[in-house]
Enzyme design. Sequence first.
Site, mmCIF file in Angstrom:
data_model
loop_
_atom_site.group_PDB
_atom_site.id
_atom_site.type_symbol
_atom_site.label_atom_id
_atom_site.label_comp_id
_atom_site.label_asym_id
_atom_site.label_seq_id
_atom_site.Cartn_x
_atom_site.Cartn_y
_atom_site.Cartn_z
ATOM 1 N N GLN A 176 -31.068 -36.098 72.341
ATOM 2 C CA GLN A 176 -32.314 -36.655 71.817
ATOM 3 C C GLN A 176 -32.437 -36.525 70.304
ATOM 4 O O GLN A 176 -33.217 -37.241 69.686
ATOM 5 C CB GLN A 176 -33.500 -35.988 72.509
ATOM 6 N N ASP A 199 -27.550 -42.900 69.168
ATOM 7 C CA ASP A 199 -26.377 -42.885 68.273
ATOM 8 C C ASP A 199 -26.640 -42.096 66.991
ATOM 9 O O ASP A 199 -25.771 -41.377 66.510
ATOM 10 C CB ASP A 199 -25.971 -44.307 67.872
ATOM 11 N N ARG A 227 -35.455 -23.565 70.902
ATOM 12 C CA ARG A 227 -34.637 -23.940 72.058
ATOM 13 C C ARG A 227 -33.934 -25.268 71.750
ATOM 14 O O ARG A 227 -34.601 -26.265 71.484
ATOM 15 C CB ARG A 227 -35.534 -24.079 73.298
ATOM 16 N N HIS A 247 -28.332 -30.433 79.047
ATOM 17 C CA HIS A 247 -29.555 -31.238 79.010
ATOM 18 C C HIS A 247 -29.151 -32.707 79.212
ATOM 19 O O HIS A 247 -29.323 -33.547 78.336
ATOM 20 C CB HIS A 247 -30.305 -31.012 77.692
ATOM 21 N N ASN A 295 -31.128 -28.029 82.480
ATOM 22 C CA ASN A 295 -32.481 -28.505 82.281
ATOM 23 C C ASN A 295 -32.839 -29.500 83.379
ATOM 24 O O ASN A 295 -32.201 -30.555 83.505
ATOM 25 C CB ASN A 295 -32.636 -29.199 80.924
ATOM 26 N N GLU A 296 -33.821 -29.143 84.193
ATOM 27 C CA GLU A 296 -34.445 -30.054 85.149
ATOM 28 C C GLU A 296 -33.502 -30.781 86.094
ATOM 29 O O GLU A 296 -33.366 -32.001 86.048
ATOM 30 C CB GLU A 296 -35.280 -31.091 84.397
ATOM 31 N N ASN A 342 -40.809 -26.385 82.892
ATOM 32 C CA ASN A 342 -41.399 -27.348 81.980
ATOM 33 C C ASN A 342 -42.608 -27.967 82.658
ATOM 34 O O ASN A 342 -42.511 -28.453 83.787
ATOM 35 C CB ASN A 342 -40.387 -28.459 81.661
ATOM 36 N N TYR A 383 -45.823 -30.730 82.169
ATOM 37 C CA TYR A 383 -46.497 -31.781 81.399
ATOM 38 C C TYR A 383 -47.742 -32.304 82.082
ATOM 39 O O TYR A 383 -48.757 -32.528 81.463
ATOM 40 C CB TYR A 383 -45.541 -32.970 81.164
ATOM 41 N N GLU A 398 -40.988 -25.837 78.241
ATOM 42 C CA GLU A 398 -41.456 -27.065 77.595
ATOM 43 C C GLU A 398 -42.895 -27.336 77.990
ATOM 44 O O GLU A 398 -43.282 -27.130 79.146
ATOM 45 C CB GLU A 398 -40.648 -28.307 78.050
#
Length: 496
Positions: free
Chosen positions: A36, A69, A94, A139, A183-184, A324, A326, A396
Site C-alpha cells: 500500500q 507501482d 507497524r 500483508h 494480516n487478516e 483490526n 473498523y 488497526e
Amino acid sequence: MCWLKTVVISFMVSAVVGSRDFPPDFKFGAATAAYQVEGAWNISDKSASIWDSYVRRHPERIHDGSTGDIACDSYNQWKKDVEIASNLGLDFYRFSIAWTRLMPSGFPHTISEDGKKYYNELIDALLEKGIEPVVTLYHWDLPQSLQDLGGWANPLVSDWFADYARVVFSLYGDRVKTWITLNEPIIFCEIVYNTAMHAPGILSAGVGNYICNKHAMLAHAKAWRIYDEEFRPKYNGKVSLSNQILWLEPENENDVEITELTRQFMVGMFAHPIYSKEGGWPPVIEKIIAEKSKKEGLPKSRLPTFTQEEIDFIKGTYDFFGFNYYTSRVVKPAKEREPIGPWPFAGAPDLDIILSVRPEWKPAATSWFYIYPEGLRRQLAWLKEQYGDIEILITENGYASYDGGLDDHDRVQYYKEHLEQVLLAIEDGVKVTGYTAWTLIDNFEWSDGYRSKFGLYQIDFEDPLRKRTPRASAHYYASVIKNHSLDVDTKITDEL
Ligand code: GBH
C-alpha cells in the site's frame, strides 16, 4: 473564564468515561503495509507479488484502475515516514515486509541485498527515534512464483511461509520485538476465494476459502513455533497474528443464537484453533459445514479437517491477541432463496445469514463502512469472555473518507470516540495494551484504489516526492499521545 469552561466540559465528559487517561504502559502506534505504501514494485531484484500481477490483469477491479507501482514511494521516501512517525510521538510503527523484496524467488536461497538493506535502515532509523518497529510478515503480497504453484491452496504454503519467517526473524529479530505473522486471513482467504475481488482474483466460493483458512492457521503456527524454539531464547519478543473483526449484533432478540454462531464463523474460525483450550475449528462451525456438504452430495466436508497432531501444533501459538476493528454488522437469518451478498461483509451462504447495519450507524465514505464505536468495546469484552484474560493489541482502527482535505473533523471524531471505547474496555477489565491508527499516510486502498483516504497525513499523489502533510487528525492524535489522555482539545494547531 476559559479555564472554568474547560473544567466544566471535562467534568461533563468524565461523567461519561471514568478516566480520560490511558494506563502508563499503554502504547500508541500507526500502521501501513508494504504494497500500500512502498511502490518501487520492480526495483532492483524485487519480483512480482500477486498484487503486482493482479492490478495489471484486472485494472477494472480497482476503483480507479490504479496500482501500487509507486504508491507513497515509501521505498525512497521512508525517511519522511520515520520523521512524521516521530513528530506524532508514536510509541511504535507497524509496517509490513514485502516477501518479494526480501526473497525474490519466494524461497530462502536468494536473499536480496537491497531488500535486506531497506528494512535494516528503516528499523534502525525508527529505533534511533525511540519508535518500536512492529513488523507484519504477510500483508497479502504473496510472491507470484508461489501463486503459480497454487499459493494459499497448496498445502506446502505453510512451509514456504515458515522458511520466509525464519529468514526475517534471523535478520531483524535482534531489533524487532513484536511480530504479526499474518494480516487478516479472513480477507486474504474468505474475500479472495468467495469474491475474487482481491489478488490473486481466483473464485472458489465455499471451497478455496476453507482450504486457505486451514493453511493460514498452519503457516501462522509454524512461524510462531520457529520463533519460540529458535529465537525467543535470545530475543524474547512476541509473535501473534492480526484478525479482522466485524463486531456482530443480533438484529432483534430472536437472532441472538445465530449471531453467536456467526461470531464463531467469523472470529472463531481464525481464533479458536489458536486461542481456545480445545483447539481446532469451532465445533459448531465444523458441524454446519459438514452437514451442508453432505446435503450437497459431497463425500466429505468442504472445510478441511485438522488431524489431532495439527490441532495440538496450532493450539497456544500466541503471545497476545491482535485485531483490526473498523465497523460492525447486525445479523439475521436469510429468508428462503433470499440472495446472500458476498461474505464477509454482506452474508454467509454456509450459515444462511444476511449482514446489515442499523439505520443510526453513520456511513463513512466507502460502502462497507458504518460507524459504531461501541462495537469496539463490545468486541473486546467478547474476546475476553471467549479466550480468557489475555493481552490484546488493537493492530488497526481508522476512518475512511473520500475527501482528502486537511480539516478532517470526522476522522478526529472517529478516533476520539473509538479511543473512548478503548478506555471503557480497560475499565471493564480487558487487558488492552496498545492501539494502532490505520493509517500513517494515505495509501493504495486495495480495490478502492486511491479514492479512500485513511491517512493521518495527506499524501499529494501528484507530487513526484509524494509530499506528506499532517491533517487535523494527526494533530489530535499527537496530542492524545503526548498527554497520554483523551483530555485534550480536538482542535489543536501545534506545529507537527
Ligand atoms: C484492513 O482491512 C487492512 O489490513 C488494510 O490493509 C486496509 O487498508 C484497511 O483495513 C482499510 O480497509 O468491497 O466488500 O470487498 C480491512 C478490511 C479489506 C475492508 C477490503 C474492506 C473491501 C470490502 N478491508 N475491504 S469489499
